[in-house]
Design an enzyme around this catalytic site. Structure first.
Site, PDB file in Angstrom:
ATOM      1  N   LYS A 224      18.430  -7.630  -3.216  1.00 13.88           N
ATOM      2  CA  LYS A 224      19.688  -6.920  -3.109  1.00 13.88           C
ATOM      3  C   LYS A 224      19.795  -6.083  -2.010  1.00 13.88           C
ATOM      4  O   LYS A 224      19.078  -5.769  -1.116  1.00 13.88           O
ATOM      5  CB  LYS A 224      19.316  -5.896  -4.301  1.00 13.88           C
ATOM      6  CG  LYS A 224      20.257  -5.119  -4.513  1.00 13.88           C
ATOM      7  CD  LYS A 224      19.636  -3.825  -5.390  1.00 13.88           C
ATOM      8  CE  LYS A 224      19.445  -2.640  -4.998  1.00 13.88           C
ATOM      9  NZ  LYS A 224      19.218  -1.024  -5.255  1.00 13.88           N
TER      10      LYS A 224
ATOM     11  N   LYS B 272      19.652   0.021   1.220  1.00 16.81           N
ATOM     12  CA  LYS B 272      19.699   0.924   2.267  1.00 16.81           C
ATOM     13  C   LYS B 272      18.057   0.808   2.940  1.00 16.81           C
ATOM     14  O   LYS B 272      17.697   0.664   4.012  1.00 16.81           O
ATOM     15  CB  LYS B 272      20.037   2.457   2.310  1.00 16.81           C
ATOM     16  CG  LYS B 272      21.390   2.343   1.860  1.00 16.81           C
ATOM     17  CD  LYS B 272      21.861   3.954   1.691  1.00 16.81           C
ATOM     18  CE  LYS B 272      22.389   4.279   0.225  1.00 16.81           C
ATOM     19  NZ  LYS B 272      21.377   4.338  -0.879  1.00 16.81           N
TER      20      LYS B 272
ATOM     21  N   LYS C 132      10.023  -0.164  -6.196  1.00 18.71           N
ATOM     22  CA  LYS C 132       9.795   0.901  -4.898  1.00 18.71           C
ATOM     23  C   LYS C 132       8.479   1.056  -4.459  1.00 18.71           C
ATOM     24  O   LYS C 132       8.138   1.488  -3.245  1.00 18.71           O
ATOM     25  CB  LYS C 132      10.684   2.149  -5.440  1.00 18.71           C
ATOM     26  CG  LYS C 132      12.440   1.920  -5.463  1.00 18.71           C
ATOM     27  CD  LYS C 132      13.066   2.793  -4.508  1.00 18.71           C
ATOM     28  CE  LYS C 132      14.394   1.919  -4.446  1.00 18.71           C
ATOM     29  NZ  LYS C 132      15.601   2.703  -3.756  1.00 18.71           N
TER      30      LYS C 132
HETATM   31  N1  AQP Z   1      23.242  -4.488  -3.405  1.00 15.98           N
HETATM   32  C1  AQP Z   1      24.062  -3.780  -4.336  1.00 15.98           C
HETATM   33  N2  AQP Z   1      25.105  -4.296  -5.077  1.00 15.98           N
HETATM   34  C2  AQP Z   1      25.625  -3.837  -5.956  1.00 15.98           C
HETATM   35  N3  AQP Z   1      25.472  -2.395  -6.313  1.00 15.98           N
HETATM   36  C3  AQP Z   1      24.611  -1.716  -5.664  1.00 15.98           C
HETATM   37  N4  AQP Z   1      24.144  -0.573  -5.482  1.00 15.98           N
HETATM   38  C4  AQP Z   1      23.255  -0.223  -4.648  1.00 15.98           C
HETATM   39  N5  AQP Z   1      23.043  -1.424  -4.056  1.00 15.98           N
HETATM   40  C5  AQP Z   1      23.633  -2.287  -4.518  1.00 15.98           C
HETATM   41  C6  AQP Z   1      24.982   0.609  -6.451  1.00 15.98           C
HETATM   42  O1  AQP Z   1      25.229   1.683  -5.263  1.00 15.98           O
HETATM   43  C7  AQP Z   1      24.981   2.912  -6.116  1.00 15.98           C
HETATM   44  C8  AQP Z   1      24.593   3.734  -5.210  1.00 15.98           C
HETATM   45  O2  AQP Z   1      23.177   3.406  -5.009  1.00 15.98           O
HETATM   46  P1  AQP Z   1      21.997   4.426  -4.606  1.00 15.98           P
HETATM   47  O3  AQP Z   1      22.185   4.936  -3.089  1.00 15.98           O
HETATM   48  O4  AQP Z   1      22.187   5.931  -5.664  1.00 15.98           O
HETATM   49  O5  AQP Z   1      20.745   4.025  -4.819  1.00 15.98           O
HETATM   50  P2  AQP Z   1      20.285   2.413  -4.906  1.00 15.98           P
HETATM   51  O6  AQP Z   1      20.792   1.689  -6.097  1.00 15.98           O
HETATM   52  O7  AQP Z   1      18.816   2.435  -4.718  1.00 15.98           O
HETATM   53  O8  AQP Z   1      20.977   1.645  -3.518  1.00 15.98           O
HETATM   54  P3  AQP Z   1      19.983   1.155  -2.236  1.00 15.98           P
HETATM   55  O9  AQP Z   1      21.101   1.000  -1.207  1.00 15.98           O
HETATM   56  O10 AQP Z   1      19.346   0.174  -2.724  1.00 15.98           O
HETATM   57  O11 AQP Z   1      19.338   2.626  -1.834  1.00 15.98           O
HETATM   58  P4  AQP Z   1      17.935   2.874  -1.306  1.00 15.98           P
HETATM   59  O12 AQP Z   1      17.522   1.669  -0.792  1.00 15.98           O
HETATM   60  O13 AQP Z   1      18.053   4.150  -0.296  1.00 15.98           O
HETATM   61  O14 AQP Z   1      17.223   3.051  -2.394  1.00 15.98           O
HETATM   62  C9  AQP Z   1      24.448   2.648  -7.376  1.00 15.98           C
HETATM   63  O15 AQP Z   1      25.533   2.753  -8.398  1.00 15.98           O
HETATM   64  C10 AQP Z   1      23.937   1.302  -7.211  1.00 15.98           C
HETATM   65  O16 AQP Z   1      23.807   0.727  -8.462  1.00 15.98           O
END
Ligand code: AQP
Length: 329
Positions: free
Chosen positions: A192, A195, A112
């Site tokens: 991955k 968002k 990040k």
């Molecule tokens: N690509 C993925 N494949 C499998 N699991 C995923 N998770 C996120 N992306 C994938 C799981 O979704 C849950 C919620 O995620 P989060 O919003 O708390 O944060 P994150 O993991 O950082 O997800 P993003 O989409 O990548 O969010 P941003 O970009 O906003 O930081 C978690 O259990 C995560 O493991």
């Protein structure tokens, strides 16, 4: 009975296929057999400093999407993290049980920080400590997460052990529940689905938007022309078929890809048809919920009430152990 806690950041107004397949599908299933706390973690989302209006809209949208995929407020406490002040209080306490060296090893922080060099703030660095507070505040035994969060869960267990070493056992050591889709790749087919990377398909997006996104999705890079044979095993579109298409159709597509009998465009169209068969009813439920915002806010208020009872009880025990707050003379 097991106790489940999991959270999602309201960094968009709904979640994507990665969040759903990697974590939220399991959230729905656990409602049958465990006591579940599901949290929209808006304090975590502050690390990217969203405008207030956008954050509120996203909290609402995330609640709508969670209800639309089957989170049942009768069985689970669905709530917003910032409405329970004990999360932030316990985070500070657990900061004092977290070594800088451990935080320095966190790969999500490194990723990040690299993604957003202009905003490498302390909140991003201590993110796993707040996450630990989220979990232990409810004395959760299990946490369903995607692969990207497993390192944070290891650290959570370490923090719990350190607390116990100094002040005696109080919390369960939370166990990870892995999903069948621990790491769903984004439309680039490499990173991955995320968002913040804008490489996602939203679960409540309309069919036209999904088709447009699928059209731009990367497939086997060696398959440059329609008649080139492809390799389904390296193609992200094919891996997505694994979640939405039946086994016979998948076998036919794999064969067609290898022999160039089926082109990437057709393969994407078939995924689109199968995917939207699953997502359209969710989108329709989401639209209906959006039309009754007060119902959604009421659900979150009821979730806050239930979560707060547990959080306050845990914090009373924590304060007692540490010798802070009200109590003995
Ligand atoms: N690509 C993925 N494949 C499998 N699991 C995923 N998770 C996120 N992306 C994938 C799981 O979704 C849950 C919620 O995620 P989060 O919003 O708390 O944060 P994150 O993991 O950082 O997800 P993003 O989409 O990548 O969010 P941003 O970009 O906003 O930081 C978690 O259990 C995560 O493991």
């Amino acid at each position: 009975m097991d106790r489940i806690l999991s959270g999602i950041q309201p960094t968009t107004d709904g979640f994507h296929l990665g969040n759903w397949l990697g974590a939220i599908r399991n959230w729905v299933g656990f409602q049958e057999k465990a006591e579940c706390y599901y949290c929209i973690v808006d304090l975590h989302a502050l690390t990217v400093r969203p405008p207030a209006k956008v954050l509120r809209r996203n909290v609402f949208g995330m609640a709508v999407s969670l209800l639309a995929v089957g989170i049942d407020p009768e069985r689970s406490a669905l709530f917003v993290q910032s409405r329970i002040p004990e999360h932030a209080e316990l985070c500070w306490i657990l900061d004092c049980f977290t070594q800088l060296g451990d935080l320095n090893r966190m790969t999500q922080f490194k990723d990040k920080a690299q993604q957003n060099e202009k905003n490498v703030n302390a909140g991003l660095f201590t993110y796993p400590v707040l996450q630990t507070a989220d979990i232990v505040l409810y004395k959760a035994t299990h946490v369903p997460v995607g692969e990207d969060q497993e390192q944070h869960l290891e650290l959570a267990r370490e923090i719990v052990r350190r607390f116990h070493h100094h002040y005696g056992d109080l919390f369960p050591e939370p166990k990870v529940i892995r999903s069948e889709a621990p790491r769903v790749l984004g439309l680039d087919g490499k990173t991955k689905m995320s968002k913040s990377r804008d490489n996602f398909i939203g679960v409540t997006e309309d069919p036209d938007t999904i088709l447009r996104k699928l059209r731009s999705a990367v497939t086997d890079p060696r398959r440059l022309r329609r008649k080139d044979p492809g390799r389904p095993e390296v193609c992200n579109i094919y891996s997505l078929h694994g979640f939405f298409s039946g086994s016979e159709e998948r076998a036919e597509i794999a064969e067609g890809c290898r022999t160039a009998g089926i082109g990437c465009v057709d393969c994407k169209k078939r995924l689109h048809a199968n995917l939207t068969t699953v997502t359209e009813p969710i989108r329709e439920r989401a639209e209906a919920l959006k039309a009754c915002p007060s119902r959604v806010w009421d659900v979150l208020e009821e979730g806050r009430r239930r979560a707060s009872t547990t959080a306050r009880a845990t914090m009373a025990e924590v304060r007692e152990r540490l010798g802070i707050g009200e109590g003995g003379s």
